[in-house]
Design a protein around this motif. Structure first.
Motif, PDB file in Angstrom:
ATOM      1  N   LYS A  67       2.536  -6.406   8.731  1.00 14.43           N
ATOM      2  CA  LYS A  67       1.417  -5.472   8.651  1.00 14.43           C
ATOM      3  C   LYS A  67       1.713  -4.374   7.636  1.00 14.43           C
ATOM      4  N   LYS A  68       0.708  -3.583   7.363  1.00 11.78           N
ATOM      5  CA  LYS A  68       0.799  -2.432   6.459  1.00 11.78           C
ATOM      6  C   LYS A  68       1.355  -2.856   5.103  1.00 11.78           C
ATOM      7  N   ARG A 111      -5.725 -11.288   1.429  1.00 15.42           N
ATOM      8  CA  ARG A 111      -7.180 -11.391   1.309  1.00 15.42           C
ATOM      9  C   ARG A 111      -7.874 -11.085   2.625  1.00 15.42           C
ATOM     10  N   PRO A 112      -9.089 -10.573   2.569  1.00 12.17           N
ATOM     11  CA  PRO A 112      -9.860 -10.355   3.798  1.00 12.17           C
ATOM     12  C   PRO A 112      -9.979 -11.652   4.596  1.00 12.17           C
ATOM     13  N   GLY A 113      -9.791 -11.556   5.889  1.00 11.30           N
ATOM     14  CA  GLY A 113      -9.888 -12.728   6.748  1.00 11.30           C
ATOM     15  C   GLY A 113      -8.583 -13.465   6.935  1.00 11.30           C
ATOM     16  N   PHE A 114      -7.502 -12.947   6.327  1.00 17.89           N
ATOM     17  CA  PHE A 114      -6.195 -13.593   6.431  1.00 17.89           C
ATOM     18  C   PHE A 114      -5.166 -12.584   6.937  1.00 17.89           C
ATOM     19  N   GLY A 115      -4.093 -13.108   7.495  1.00 12.30           N
ATOM     20  CA  GLY A 115      -2.961 -12.290   7.897  1.00 12.30           C
ATOM     21  C   GLY A 115      -1.691 -12.909   7.363  1.00 12.30           C
ATOM     22  N   MET A 154      11.893  -7.348   5.142  1.00 13.34           N
ATOM     23  CA  MET A 154      10.900  -8.410   5.165  1.00 13.34           C
ATOM     24  C   MET A 154       9.862  -8.247   4.062  1.00 13.34           C
ATOM     25  N   SER A 155       9.554  -7.018   3.726  1.00 11.87           N
ATOM     26  CA  SER A 155       8.508  -6.786   2.741  1.00 11.87           C
ATOM     27  C   SER A 155       8.890  -7.309   1.379  1.00 11.87           C
ATOM     28  N   GLY A 156      10.191  -7.593   1.162  1.00 10.85           N
ATOM     29  CA  GLY A 156      10.617  -8.081  -0.130  1.00 10.85           C
ATOM     30  C   GLY A 156      10.459  -9.579  -0.292  1.00 10.85           C
ATOM     31  N   VAL A 157      10.064 -10.298   0.733  1.00 10.11           N
ATOM     32  CA  VAL A 157       9.933 -11.740   0.645  1.00 10.11           C
ATOM     33  C   VAL A 157       8.757 -12.084  -0.258  1.00 10.11           C
ATOM     34  N   ALA A 158       8.990 -12.968  -1.217  1.00  9.85           N
ATOM     35  CA  ALA A 158       7.948 -13.306  -2.177  1.00  9.85           C
ATOM     36  C   ALA A 158       6.830 -14.077  -1.516  1.00  9.85           C
TER      37      ALA A 158
END
Length: 271
Positions: free
Chosen positions: A49-50, A57-61, A1-5
């Motif tokens: 996560k991580k 950005r701060p305030g976003f997920g 998943m971490s590879g998704v642009a």
């Protein structure tokens, strides 16, 4: 998943995520710039996560989404499979939680293809996932259909020369303002004034101004090209061929055109 642009991979400084209903200009900004537009239905969503959320950005997920394509509105070469994946950064709620993206939720997404990954897209902007609505989708289709017509309104890049000619009787005149376009296509705006009559204005998309020329309808591609691009005042070089009286008349007619076009409202901040 971490590879998704992510959209941020190619957007640099990212705009705020859109929270208000998109306007015509918002939809046109997104649709005209993105090679992919689709109506999708979420099949799976998971907060990342991580390492997978690096750079958020701060305030976003960051949320990873797998979605089924309900309708492909616009596609890059090769099309898309029936199921795609992408990530989107969403603003956290006042408690700091990322909003749940539920299975079955429908969106309009505007994206870019990811080389070597046919089932993956990269959002064209951080806010290029918007809630689906049938009327909104129809508007996007109309924008894209207009943009592919042979006589489509071209992208305006500047203003050329402007001319003013007084009429044979007092109060009669004609102003013509030539526009510069990305593809060097001819575009001109004309204002006709006659005593006792409301000024008439029109836009011509050819070298000749004929009876087919008319003022653009609001929320049309031509209206968008003009209302969302034209500067608030004419540049001095456009008035180089006019005397003082002619220049004043041209400026007045240009203000009239801007008033007739009205504002170009947007609810999103463009990158």
């Amino acid at each position: 998943m971490s590879g998704v642009a992510t959209a941020g991979d190619s957007q640099g400084s990212a705009p705020s995520i859109q929270v208000n209903a998109p306007t015509y200009a918002d939809l046109a900004d997104l649709a005209l710039a993105a090679p992919i537009a689709a109506h999708v239905r979420v099949a799976r969503a998971q907060e990342l996560k991580k390492e997978a959320a690096a750079g958020v950005r701060p305030g976003f997920g960051r949320v990873y989404i797998e979605a089924e394509i309900v309708s492909l509105i616009r596609s890059a070469d090769g099309g898309l499979p029936s199921r795609i994946r992408y990530v989107v950064d969403l603003p956290r709620d006042p408690k700091g939680k990322v909003p749940k993206v539920r299975k079955g939720t429908e969106f309009l997404v505007f994206g870019l293809p990811v080389p070597g990954k046919a089932d993956e897209i990269q959002l064209a902007a951080p806010d290029a996932q918007i809630p689906y609505a049938a009327a909104r989708t129809d508007q996007v289709r109309t924008i894209l259909r207009e943009s592919t017509q042979p006589d489509a309104a071209p992208r305006i890049t500047g203003i050329g020369r402007a001319f003013h000619v007084p009429g044979a009787i007092p109060g009669e005149s004609e102003t013509q303002i030539f526009l510069q376009t990305a593809a060097n296509q001819p575009v001109s705006m004309t204002v006709l004034r006659r005593p006792g009559e409301t000024p008439q204005w029109a836009v011509a998309l050819s070298e000749i101004v004929d009876d087919a020329a008319a003022a653009p309808k609001r929320d049309s591609l031509l209206w968008y090209r003009l209302a969302c691009t034209l500067p608030r005042a004419l540049p001095g070089r456009s008035l180089a061929d006019a005397d003082a009286a002619g220049a004043a008349a041209i400026q007045n007619d240009y203000r009239f055109i801007l008033e007739q076009l009205g504002p170009c409202p947007r609810t999103r901040t463009r990158a």
